[in-house]
Design a protein around this motif. Structure first.
Motif, short mmCIF file in Angstrom:
data_model
loop_
_atom_site.label_atom_id
_atom_site.label_comp_id
_atom_site.label_asym_id
_atom_site.label_seq_id
_atom_site.Cartn_x
_atom_site.Cartn_y
_atom_site.Cartn_z
N UNK A 57 -35.06 38.60 112.29
CA UNK A 57 -36.10 38.81 113.30
C UNK A 57 -37.48 38.45 112.77
N UNK A 58 -37.74 38.80 111.52
CA UNK A 58 -39.03 38.43 110.91
C UNK A 58 -39.13 36.92 110.80
N UNK A 59 -38.03 36.28 110.43
CA UNK A 59 -38.01 34.81 110.35
C UNK A 59 -38.32 34.20 111.71
N UNK A 60 -37.69 34.72 112.76
CA UNK A 60 -37.95 34.19 114.11
C UNK A 60 -39.39 34.43 114.55
N UNK A 61 -39.94 35.57 114.16
CA UNK A 61 -41.30 35.90 114.54
C UNK A 61 -42.31 34.96 113.87
N UNK A 66 -43.80 29.15 109.37
CA UNK A 66 -42.86 28.61 108.37
C UNK A 66 -42.69 27.11 108.55
N UNK A 67 -42.57 26.66 109.79
CA UNK A 67 -42.38 25.23 110.04
C UNK A 67 -43.64 24.42 109.73
N UNK A 69 -45.88 25.19 107.36
CA UNK A 69 -46.07 25.19 105.91
C UNK A 69 -44.74 25.05 105.17
N UNK A 70 -43.83 24.26 105.71
CA UNK A 70 -42.47 24.15 105.18
C UNK A 70 -42.44 23.74 103.72
N UNK A 71 -43.30 22.82 103.34
CA UNK A 71 -43.29 22.29 101.97
C UNK A 71 -44.05 23.22 101.02
N UNK A 72 -45.09 23.88 101.48
CA UNK A 72 -45.94 24.67 100.61
C UNK A 72 -45.46 26.09 100.34
N UNK A 73 -44.37 26.49 100.93
CA UNK A 73 -43.89 27.86 100.76
C UNK A 73 -43.09 27.96 99.47
N UNK A 74 -43.33 29.04 98.71
CA UNK A 74 -42.58 29.30 97.47
C UNK A 74 -41.32 30.10 97.83
N UNK A 75 -40.22 29.38 98.03
CA UNK A 75 -38.98 30.00 98.49
C UNK A 75 -38.34 30.89 97.42
N UNK A 76 -38.53 30.54 96.18
CA UNK A 76 -37.96 31.35 95.10
C UNK A 76 -38.64 32.72 95.08
N UNK A 77 -39.96 32.73 95.21
CA UNK A 77 -40.70 34.00 95.23
C UNK A 77 -40.26 34.86 96.42
N UNK A 78 -40.13 34.26 97.59
CA UNK A 78 -39.69 35.00 98.78
C UNK A 78 -38.28 35.53 98.58
N UNK A 79 -37.39 34.71 98.01
CA UNK A 79 -36.02 35.14 97.76
C UNK A 79 -35.94 36.31 96.78
#
Length: 141
Positions: A57-61, A66-67, A69-79
């Protein structure tokens, strides 16, 4: 002839059945370790499902952000943040559910012991009365 002792026993049994319900009597067949483990795993499963749904739900919100800043997001940190919060919350869920269900098992087992002892006493009462009535029988002529 009404026997007051029998009525008292049956009233206690009925009161215990209404107070705890049939579920508690069924729970009496579990060992303590199995009872606690079963309920703890049920809590963990429910919490995990709720956590996944909340993250979705947070992802959908925040999908637009997210779309964009798709490239600039630190996915490892979020994970790592998501996993750490999940494991910390699961730890507390397990800890508190084990405490709760240990106490609940102790309380229910005392009620079940009282219930079973009343049933045993009633059984003995019927057996004693049956012997008394069998002694008073008459012989056919």
């Amino acid at each position: 002839m009404v026997n007051e002792k029998k009525i008292r026993i049956m009233t206690d049994i009925a009161r215990d059945e209404q107070k705890v319900g049939n579920d508690t009597v069924k729970k009496g067949t579990f060992y303590k370790k199995d009872y606690i483990a079963f309920h703890t795993m049920r809590i963990v499963w429910s919490f995990s499902l709720a956590y996944v749904l909340l993250c979705f739900l947070i992802f959908l919100y925040k999908i637009e952000k997210i779309l964009l800043n798709f490239v600039g997001i630190d996915y490892i940190k979020i994970g790592v943040i998501l996993l750490l919060t999940y494991f910390v919350m699961i730890f507390f869920c397990i800890f508190f559910s084990r405490l709760y269900y240990t106490q609940k098992y102790k309380k229910d087992s005392e009620i079940i012991k009282k219930y079973l002892s009343n049933l045993e006493y009633l059984k003995e009462f019927y057996e004693n009365n049956r012997k008394e009535t069998m002694d008073d029988t008459t012989v056919d002529s």
